[in-house]
Scaffold this active site. Structure first.
Site, PDB file in Angstrom:
ATOM      1  N   ASP A 447       0.572  -1.136   0.247  1.00  0.00           N
ATOM      2  CA  ASP A 447      -0.023  -0.269   0.556  1.00  0.00           C
ATOM      3  C   ASP A 447       0.989   0.956  -0.095  1.00  0.00           C
ATOM      4  O   ASP A 447       2.351   1.057   0.155  1.00  0.00           O
ATOM      5  CB  ASP A 447      -0.515  -0.050   1.336  1.00  0.00           C
ATOM      6  CG  ASP A 447      -2.669   0.325   0.905  1.00  0.00           C
ATOM      7  OD1 ASP A 447      -2.095   1.677  -0.032  1.00  0.00           O
ATOM      8  OD2 ASP A 447      -2.782   0.176   1.976  1.00  0.00           O
ATOM      9  N   ASP A 508     -11.353   1.705  -2.896  1.00  0.00           N
ATOM     10  CA  ASP A 508     -11.375   1.134  -1.521  1.00  0.00           C
ATOM     11  C   ASP A 508     -13.145   1.526  -1.393  1.00  0.00           C
ATOM     12  O   ASP A 508     -13.902   1.262  -0.141  1.00  0.00           O
ATOM     13  CB  ASP A 508     -11.092   2.392  -0.359  1.00  0.00           C
ATOM     14  CG  ASP A 508      -9.608   1.335  -0.362  1.00  0.00           C
ATOM     15  OD1 ASP A 508      -9.222   1.219   0.097  1.00  0.00           O
ATOM     16  OD2 ASP A 508      -9.104   3.154   0.725  1.00  0.00           O
TER      17      ASP A 508
HETATM   18  C1  GLA Z   1      -5.388   1.417   2.453  1.00  0.00           C
HETATM   19  C2  GLA Z   1      -6.232   0.930   1.636  1.00  0.00           C
HETATM   20  C3  GLA Z   1      -6.584  -0.272   2.581  1.00  0.00           C
HETATM   21  C4  GLA Z   1      -6.637  -1.021   3.721  1.00  0.00           C
HETATM   22  C5  GLA Z   1      -6.112   0.468   4.732  1.00  0.00           C
HETATM   23  C6  GLA Z   1      -5.080   0.202   5.610  1.00  0.00           C
HETATM   24  O1  GLA Z   1      -6.875   2.112   3.217  1.00  0.00           O
HETATM   25  O2  GLA Z   1      -6.851   0.802   0.567  1.00  0.00           O
HETATM   26  O3  GLA Z   1      -8.131  -0.973   1.560  1.00  0.00           O
HETATM   27  O4  GLA Z   1      -6.003  -1.832   3.239  1.00  0.00           O
HETATM   28  O5  GLA Z   1      -5.207   1.402   3.307  1.00  0.00           O
HETATM   29  O6  GLA Z   1      -4.716   0.752   6.622  1.00  0.00           O
END
Ligand code: GLA
Length: 679
Positions: A447, A508
């Site tokens: 990420d 998300d």
């Molecule tokens: C980001 C990702 C999510 C999750 C969060 C965790 O927003 O897109 O899928 O992994 O971080 O903090």
């Protein structure tokens, strides 16, 4: 022959297109043709058009893709042709380098072209070399400029969006102006994505000429689309945003990322087919690797995780057919009795060890449990980031990206490590290598949850290169490791990332109804096998929308299926239905991931891997809407297709002309049809 040449003319041929370059009377390399296939004799009749890489100087007043300043403050380039090299063969394809230089100053400019016999993509990039003994300032160095043949009118297609609403397709008339598509955020962005398409305003999904290009770069970028007063249109693009300069020292060179172009005479669908084939064959790091059905715990637990709860989720996930269990954020950092670690957004990033309060015996008990259940194990990491409240920051405050006398901007309570530093990249590699080697980890979700700020001039490019280098080294050391790319969802989806990851976490936003448009935009260039898609809870955590389980599945099954809901709250009936749908998905997965994707309507998509055909139809609202039967594409008109669920047979020609009978009763919201050609 994929590459043919005669003095001053080069012709590149792909299965259904051709690209020709000609030296202009002024010595500049110019585009003569980008369109249907030609012979060398036909290409000979074409005049030289716009520059392959427009430079500054002389009577040029448009966008300059190459801008340099020499030691004596003189700017611009006067082209001199030096020669060319052709490497490769008809089997593997060819690499043409047209070697150019400035007429006076010690600057060499190589224009690269790569074509392959099984792809319509033309890969292009540029190398600059300083052959003098003083520095040269590079103000802009695009990978390539692409010129579209003259037409009466032009239309621009691109995507825009925001967090939770990535990849929204926009198709608008092209202004007589310079239209700048860009990211200044240090990642490719969810507000834009580094690709562009132009057509003459007459292309449809299935017909008409479309010219497109996509950049293989995961940092800041700029594509300037220009339509001038003379009626010409095209674009120049490359890494970096405007105003960021680069010092090219004596003997040094600068190589840009590839900016790959694809032409199709078969409409937007035709251009997408070609991109999907190209990405699957030539971009992805492990072509053909099966994407496991993933369970990801993020939406279920957020930061509130424990070993027992993860084990319980893993049991339920295994029960519905999940193949790989991923523990997301919240598993790491902290020192027993000293500080809590990653129990929320504000602490722990950078401390990549299992949280001793949550996993007193490390990750092994959980991983063993997951493996006993027949699944592989994966982990979330965000290696480029650090919270000020972390041991890493307390030990190495100097590793953070910042400028002297400037505030360091915090976003989501976090700072970025200066990944352009080799010692930082080395540390990141060591931490990840240790995690993967010592914990039997098959999958990393990598990420990146904040943009780059306070980077000065010469961080933007080496930062991304070091991210690539760490990923490349990890993959080389652990050939079975699968990586999912993520930047708060689809903020870093591009050909550069896809060269190192199996899939991208698309958004998300997991509301299936909104996901349809997000997936529609993602799929314009990137194939379904790379499109991470989870089934989550109803009502949706982000939007509050309730949706039936089958609808959520049918949307997610059109990409790389994952489950992201709180299975502890799913009813036995839901779990049973999920199990059946996962089984069904495994049957169609090769068709969805390896087949040709056709967009049938905003609400229907077809995948074909002969003899198999899969059609998803969705009806995201509860309003009664009378829809015409969905007409399939690309079938054998003389073929007979059997519906795998009803056993009924249909003629291919009728499926294409009259369509599938109305796809649902009015109370259904989605449908999956599986057909097989039986005659
Ligand atoms: C980001 C990702 C999510 C999750 C969060 C965790 O927003 O897109 O899928 O992994 O971080 O903090």
């Amino acid at each position: 022959m994929t590459i043919e040449t005669e003095p001053g003319l080069w012709l590149l041929t792909t299965p259904s297109s051709a690209y020709a370059v000609r030296l202009g009377p002024d010595g500049a390399p110019r585009c003569a043709h980008w369109g249907p296939r030609l012979t060398l004799g036909q290409a000979r009749a074409l005049p030289a058009g716009p520059e392959e890489l427009p430079v500054e100087g002389g009577g040029r007043f448009g966008v300059a893709g190459l801008q340099v300043r020499y030691g004596d403050a003189v700017r611009g380039v006067e082209w001199r042709h030096v020669g060319h090299d052709i490497e490769g063969d008809d089997v593997d394809g060819g690499h043409l380098t047209i070697r150019m230089a400035d007429r006076h100053y010690p600057l060499e400019i190589d224009l690269h072209y790569l074509v392959r016999p099984d792809s319509d993509a033309v890969g292009r990039w540029t190398t600059l070399r300083n052959t003098g003994d003083g520095p040269i300032t590079v103000l802009r160095c695009d990978s390539a400029a692409w010129a579209v043949p003259r037409r009466e009118d032009y239309r621009l297609t691109h995507v825009t969006g925001e967090w939770g609403a990535e990849f929204q397709v926009r198709r608008t008339a092209l202004a007589v102006a310079e239209t700048v598509l860009t990211s200044r955020r240090g990642h490719s962005g969810y507000h834009a994505n580094p690709w562009v398409m132009l057509d003459a305003g007459d292309a449809t999904e299935d017909r008409g000429e479309v010219w497109s290009a996509a950049l293989a770069w995961s940092g800041s970028w700029r594509i300037t689309v220009e339509r001038d007063h003379d009626g010409r249109a095209g674009w120049s693009g490359g890494f970096g945003h405007e105003g960021v300069t680069w010092r090219l020292g004596p003997g040094e060179s600068l190589e840009t990322p590839a900016f790959t172009g694809i032409y199709s005479a078969e409409g937007f669908g035709g251009v997408s087919h070609r991109w999907h084939d190209h990405v699957r064959r030539h971009v992805l790091p492990a072509p053909g690797r099966v994407r496991p059905v993933v369970y990801n715990s993020w939406e279920a637990t957020e930061f509130d995780i424990s070993q027992d709860q993860q084990m319980e989720l893993a049991e339920l996930a295994a029960g519905i057919g999940v193949e790989l269990f991923v523990m997301d954020d919240g598993w790491f950092g902290g020192r027993a009795g000293a500080f809590a670690g990653r129990t929320g957004e504000t602490a722990g990033l950078g401390d990549w060890w299992p949280n001793p309060d949550r996993f007193p015996d490390g990750l092994t008990p959980l991983i063993d449990h997951v493996k006993r259940l027949g699944m592989a194990f994966g982990l979330w990491v965000e290696p480029e980031s650090v919270n000020p409240d972390s041991e890493l920051y307390r030990t190495h405050p100097e590793w953070v990206l910042r400028q002297p006398n400037r505030r360091a901007t915090e976003i989501r309570d976090q700072l970025l490590l200066d990944f352009s530093r080799d010692d930082v990249a080395e540390w990141a590699y060591d931490r990840l290598d240790e995690l993967v080697a010592h914990n039997d980890i098959a999958f990393l979700k990598w990420d990146m949850n904040r943009p780059i700020t306070e980077a000065g001039d010469e961080v933007w490019v080496p930062y991304i290169r070091n991210v690539y280098a760490v990923m490349d080294r990890l993959r080389a050391a652990h050939p079975h490791l699968t990586i999912e790319g993520c930047a708060s969802g689809g903020g870093r989806a591009d050909l550069g990332m896809l060269a190192r990851t199996e899939q991208i976490w698309t958004s998300d936003n997991t509301d299936a109804a909104q996901r349809i448009a997000i997936q529609h935009g993602y799929g314009q260039v990137y194939p379904a096998c790379t499109m991470g898609a989870w089934v989550t809870d109803s009502p949706n955590a982000l939007t509050g929308r309730p949706t039936p389980l089958a609808f959520r599945f049918h949307v997610a099954m059109s990409g790389a299926l994952g489950i992201g809901g709180d299975l502890l709250r799913w009813s036995p009936a839901d779990l049973e239905q999920a199990k059946r749908l996962v089984e069904q998905y495994k049957l169609i997965r090769p068709v969805v991931h390896e087949g040709r994707m056709d967009r049938l309507a905003d609400w229907a998509v077809q995948y074909t891997l002969d003899p198999h055909v899969v059609v998803f139809s969705w009806r995201p609202t509860t309003l009664v809407r009378v829809t015409a039967p969905v007409r399939l594409k690309g079938l054998d008109p003389d073929g007979v297709y059997r519906d795998e669920d009803t056993g009924k047979t249909h003629h291919g020609t009728l499926l294409m002309s009259h369509g599938l009978p109305r796809p649902w009763p009015f109370d259904a919201t989605s449908e999956l049809k599986r057909l097989t050609r039986v005659g």
